[in-house]
Design a protein around this motif. Structure first.
Motif, PDB file in Angstrom:
ATOM      1  N   LEU A  25       0.834  -1.193   0.000  1.00 22.39           N
ATOM      2  CA  LEU A  25       0.000   0.000   0.000  1.00 22.39           C
ATOM      3  C   LEU A  25       0.876   1.253   0.000  1.00 22.39           C
ATOM      4  N   PHE A  26       1.927   1.236   0.818  1.00 24.12           N
ATOM      5  CA  PHE A  26       2.855   2.373   0.874  1.00 24.12           C
ATOM      6  C   PHE A  26       3.607   2.532  -0.448  1.00 24.12           C
ATOM      7  N   TYR A  27       4.153   1.426  -0.948  1.00 19.55           N
ATOM      8  CA  TYR A  27       4.967   1.500  -2.161  1.00 19.55           C
ATOM      9  C   TYR A  27       4.148   1.968  -3.370  1.00 19.55           C
ATOM     10  N   ASN A  28       2.919   1.468  -3.471  1.00 21.16           N
ATOM     11  CA  ASN A  28       2.090   1.780  -4.629  1.00 21.16           C
ATOM     12  C   ASN A  28       1.535   3.196  -4.603  1.00 21.16           C
ATOM     13  N   THR A  29       1.702   3.916  -3.494  1.00 22.70           N
ATOM     14  CA  THR A  29       1.222   5.307  -3.405  1.00 22.70           C
ATOM     15  C   THR A  29       2.374   6.282  -3.202  1.00 22.70           C
ATOM     16  N   LEU A  30       3.580   5.866  -3.483  1.00 19.99           N
ATOM     17  CA  LEU A  30       4.711   6.782  -3.348  1.00 19.99           C
ATOM     18  C   LEU A  30       4.521   7.989  -4.258  1.00 19.99           C
ATOM     19  N   PRO A  31       4.993   9.164  -3.852  1.00 24.64           N
ATOM     20  CA  PRO A  31       4.868  10.348  -4.708  1.00 24.64           C
ATOM     21  C   PRO A  31       5.420  10.084  -6.106  1.00 24.64           C
ATOM     22  N   ALA A  32       4.751  10.630  -7.105  1.00 24.05           N
ATOM     23  CA  ALA A  32       5.113  10.355  -8.495  1.00 24.05           C
ATOM     24  C   ALA A  32       6.534  10.807  -8.826  1.00 24.05           C
ATOM     25  N   ARG A  33       7.038  11.797  -8.081  1.00 28.71           N
ATOM     26  CA  ARG A  33       8.386  12.295  -8.374  1.00 28.71           C
ATOM     27  C   ARG A  33       9.463  11.286  -7.994  1.00 28.71           C
ATOM     28  N   ILE A  34       9.097  10.251  -7.211  1.00 31.00           N
ATOM     29  CA  ILE A  34      10.076   9.239  -6.825  1.00 31.00           C
ATOM     30  C   ILE A  34      10.109   8.160  -7.900  1.00 31.00           C
ATOM     31  N   THR A  35      11.033   8.278  -8.787  1.00 28.40           N
ATOM     32  CA  THR A  35      11.184   7.286  -9.860  1.00 28.40           C
ATOM     33  C   THR A  35      12.292   6.288  -9.566  1.00 28.40           C
ATOM     34  N   ARG A  36      13.208   6.644  -8.693  1.00 23.95           N
ATOM     35  CA  ARG A  36      14.281   5.718  -8.301  1.00 23.95           C
ATOM     36  C   ARG A  36      13.818   4.979  -7.038  1.00 23.95           C
ATOM     37  N   LYS A  37      13.160   3.856  -7.227  1.00 20.99           N
ATOM     38  CA  LYS A  37      12.586   3.115  -6.109  1.00 20.99           C
ATOM     39  C   LYS A  37      12.662   1.627  -6.403  1.00 20.99           C
ATOM     40  N   ARG A  38      12.568   0.851  -5.334  1.00 20.50           N
ATOM     41  CA  ARG A  38      12.663  -0.606  -5.477  1.00 20.50           C
ATOM     42  C   ARG A  38      11.926  -1.282  -4.324  1.00 20.50           C
ATOM     43  N   ARG A  39      11.144  -2.292  -4.652  1.00 19.02           N
ATOM     44  CA  ARG A  39      10.450  -3.104  -3.659  1.00 19.02           C
ATOM     45  C   ARG A  39      10.800  -4.557  -3.943  1.00 19.02           C
ATOM     46  N   VAL A  40      11.345  -5.246  -2.963  1.00 22.10           N
ATOM     47  CA  VAL A  40      11.920  -6.571  -3.212  1.00 22.10           C
ATOM     48  C   VAL A  40      11.879  -7.386  -1.924  1.00 22.10           C
ATOM     49  N   HIS A  41      11.777  -8.700  -2.080  1.00 20.68           N
ATOM     50  CA  HIS A  41      11.872  -9.598  -0.934  1.00 20.68           C
ATOM     51  C   HIS A  41      13.311  -9.617  -0.441  1.00 20.68           C
ATOM     52  N   PHE A  42      13.507  -9.660   0.863  1.00 21.39           N
ATOM     53  CA  PHE A  42      14.849  -9.567   1.437  1.00 21.39           C
ATOM     54  C   PHE A  42      15.784 -10.650   0.903  1.00 21.39           C
ATOM     55  N   HIS A  43      15.281 -11.880   0.816  1.00 20.67           N
ATOM     56  CA  HIS A  43      16.133 -12.977   0.356  1.00 20.67           C
ATOM     57  C   HIS A  43      16.627 -12.707  -1.058  1.00 20.67           C
ATOM     58  N   ALA A  44      15.720 -12.264  -1.939  1.00 16.14           N
ATOM     59  CA  ALA A  44      16.109 -11.981  -3.319  1.00 16.14           C
ATOM     60  C   ALA A  44      17.074 -10.797  -3.382  1.00 16.14           C
ATOM     61  N   PHE A  45      16.865  -9.803  -2.523  1.00 15.14           N
ATOM     62  CA  PHE A  45      17.761  -8.645  -2.474  1.00 15.14           C
ATOM     63  C   PHE A  45      19.182  -9.078  -2.133  1.00 15.14           C
ATOM     64  N   MET A  46      19.326  -9.956  -1.136  1.00 14.72           N
ATOM     65  CA  MET A  46      20.662 -10.396  -0.748  1.00 14.72           C
ATOM     66  C   MET A  46      21.305 -11.253  -1.831  1.00 14.72           C
ATOM     67  N   LEU A  47      20.518 -12.043  -2.553  1.00 13.54           N
ATOM     68  CA  LEU A  47      21.068 -12.781  -3.690  1.00 13.54           C
ATOM     69  C   LEU A  47      21.643 -11.808  -4.716  1.00 13.54           C
ATOM     70  N   ASP A  48      20.915 -10.733  -4.970  1.00  9.37           N
ATOM     71  CA  ASP A  48      21.374  -9.720  -5.907  1.00  9.37           C
ATOM     72  C   ASP A  48      22.651  -9.057  -5.413  1.00  9.37           C
ATOM     73  N   VAL A  49      22.706  -8.748  -4.112  1.00 10.24           N
ATOM     74  CA  VAL A  49      23.908  -8.122  -3.540  1.00 10.24           C
ATOM     75  C   VAL A  49      25.114  -9.029  -3.708  1.00 10.24           C
ATOM     76  N   HIS A  50      24.969 -10.315  -3.406  1.00 11.27           N
ATOM     77  CA  HIS A  50      26.098 -11.237  -3.527  1.00 11.27           C
ATOM     78  C   HIS A  50      26.558 -11.372  -4.981  1.00 11.27           C
ATOM     79  N   LYS A  51      25.607 -11.370  -5.919  1.00 10.75           N
ATOM     80  CA  LYS A  51      25.980 -11.436  -7.330  1.00 10.75           C
ATOM     81  C   LYS A  51      26.774 -10.197  -7.732  1.00 10.75           C
TER      82      LYS A  51
END
Length: 496
Positions: A171-197
């Motif tokens: 609900l919060f992410y989908n209503t972020l102000p339109a000016r925020i274009t640099r944003k990311r919503r991700v599951h923690f496990h997948a985020f850490m996989l991305d970090v390690h890669k």
């Protein structure tokens, strides 16, 4: 952090591209015109990924993690009055429509999300940083520790299974102000996989400290970061999280995390936990720690179950699940024995048609596959059939852990799941030998089962699990299986 009032409100560097409202201190958001005929369920996979800007294990995947039946508007959609929707407005809409029940405690949480939303509408983050020059690498001083004073304080929302954490985050992410274009919503496990890669790639490129370029790139890509289900179980994650979080906050990244644990409970009894304690201190000092446990379990709201689970294993059950597969794939060419590449390994898909695939339990959980494999698999196939799931006892504990990991991946990826099993799905973790011997069940396990409103027979499963994390993973799996077997889930999940 002191509130920004009157003339002290900073004017963003790029304020000239946004029209002003009647108040000179308020920046009007850009609106997004969405045709009335555009329904979320009809969006193509590519468009959904772009709308939600969410990343799983690879760049082409997405995880919006919206509660079934509560699919919100595409982010930043304009309301009928021409102004942008806010977290509080969306929450009231869901309550008015009957999708949510009014909850005073949850309303107070929404007020915190609304306050952060308002601060973000005025927040001017540091510009994206490029690779440092040779001179800056030679003469720059070490970056200070998480002292970006203009950055709004992040939120850390924690609570037990069913307290609505993911719904609130979306609900919060989908209503972020339109000016925020640099944003990311991700599951923690997948985020850490991305970090390690990314760290592996940075090392291969010759970076002396791979964490620095990784943090720089992550901050450049998104200064609003939403991580769902923050839970540290891996020592490799524990060792880098303190420095990673510190580097992101210092670069102006605003974070909202959800978790099942208070920060003090993270990585409890983990190897070398003392090395992780500074990360806990950082969370407690740089985030607003908020408990979501209001005593209401939103997953216990009665739902009509669809016919997703079949038992016992006999000719009638096999015929029924095969008929279901045939009905859903009608008109789509069926392939037998197709091979897909998962993280450098080949996996044979016994039967597939478009975004539908069928496996046996042995093919999915009888071989050494992990969370990354299952996440990738669920991103390729929106609907999965798993046949011949046995009752699992102590001798199949590794397979049971893999099956729980697989269910978690299906849940996070909004995958539609059909299962045929030896016993009813909620009894598959019951150690039959202990169940028949009359072994006592711990009070802790009884409490978990009572809270999840699961059948009494499931309590016998306590015999094959020990340790707090195992019991929690099992309870969460059972809760998710209940939700994934509902008609609502079957109607909205599986869209690719």
């Amino acid at each position: 952090m002191k509130p920004l009032l009157g003339p002290r409100i900073p004017i963003p560097r790029n304020a000239h591209i946004y029209p002003l409202r009647t108040s000179p201190n308020i920046i009007a958001p850009l609106t997004v015109a969405v045709p009335p005929s555009l329904k979320p369920i009809a969006l193509s996979r590519t468009l959904r990924n772009n709308l939600f800007n969410s990343t799983l294990a690879s760049t082409h995947t997405t995880s919006t993690d919206v509660q079934p039946g509560l699919f919100l508007q595409p982010p930043n959609q304009a309301t009928a009055s021409g102004t942008q929707s806010t977290p509080m407005q969306e929450y009231h809409k869901l309550v008015a429509s009957g999708a949510l029940s009014s909850d005073d405690y949850q309303t107070r949480i929404i007020q915190k999300l609304q306050a952060l939303h308002d601060l973000l509408a005025l927040y001017d983050p540091p510009p994206p940083a490029g690779p440092p020059s040779l001179l800056s690498r030679l003469f720059s001083r070490p970056a200070p520790s998480a002292t970006n004073t203009d950055r709004p304080q992040g939120l850390y929302l924690y609570g037990d299974v069913g307290t609505g954490k993911t719904m609130l985050m979306d609900l919060f992410y989908n209503t972020l102000p339109a000016r925020i274009t640099r944003k990311r919503r991700v599951h923690f496990h997948a985020f850490m996989l991305d970090v390690h890669k990314r760290m592996h790639a940075a090392k291969a490129a010759g970076a002396g400290d791979p964490l620095e370029p990784v943090a720089r790139d992550l901050a450049s890509e998104a200064y609003m970061l939403c991580l769902d289900e923050f839970q540290v179980t891996d020592i490799a994650d524990a060792m880098i999280l303190r420095r990673l979080l510190d580097a992101l906050l210092e670069r102006g990244v605003v974070c909202v995390f959800t978790s099942n644990r208070h920060p003090d409970e993270l990585y409890k009894n983990g190897i070398q936990r003392t090395s992780f304690l500074p990360a806990i201190d950082l969370l407690k000092t740089q985030f607003d720690i908020t408990d979501l446990d209001s005593g209401t379990d939103y997953r216990r709201v009665p739902r009509a179950l669809s016919h997703a689970y079949f038992s016992p294993l006999n000719s009638d059950t096999r015929a029924a699940i095969d008929a279901q597969f045939s009905a859903l794939t009608k008109g789509i060419p069926v392939k037998d024995g197709a091979t897909i590449r998962l993280w450098g390994r080949d996996l044979t898909v016994p039967r597939s048609a478009g975004h539908f695939a069928q496996f046996t339990f042995a093919e999915l959980c009888g071989r050494p596959l992990g969370a990354a494999d299952y996440l990738e698999l669920t991103q390729r196939f929106g609907t999965l059939f798993v046949a011949d799931v046995p009752r699992m006892g102590l001798g199949e504990k590794d397979k049971a852990r893999r099956f729980i990991t697989f269910i978690d991946a299906c849940y996070e990826s909004k995958t539609r799941l059909f299962v045929s099993s030896e016993v009813p799905i909620f009894e598959i973790f019951s150690d039959d030998s202990s169940a028949t011997s009359g072994a006592p069940v711990s009070d802790h396990m009884r409490a978990i089962m009572d809270e999840l409103s699961l059948p009494a027979e499931v309590v016998g499963a306590a015999s094959m699990f020990n340790g707090e994390e195992e019991l929690f993973a099992f309870a969460r799996c059972c809760s998710r299986l209940v939700q994934m077997g509902s008609a609502e889930w079957m109607e909205h999940a599986g869209m690719r």
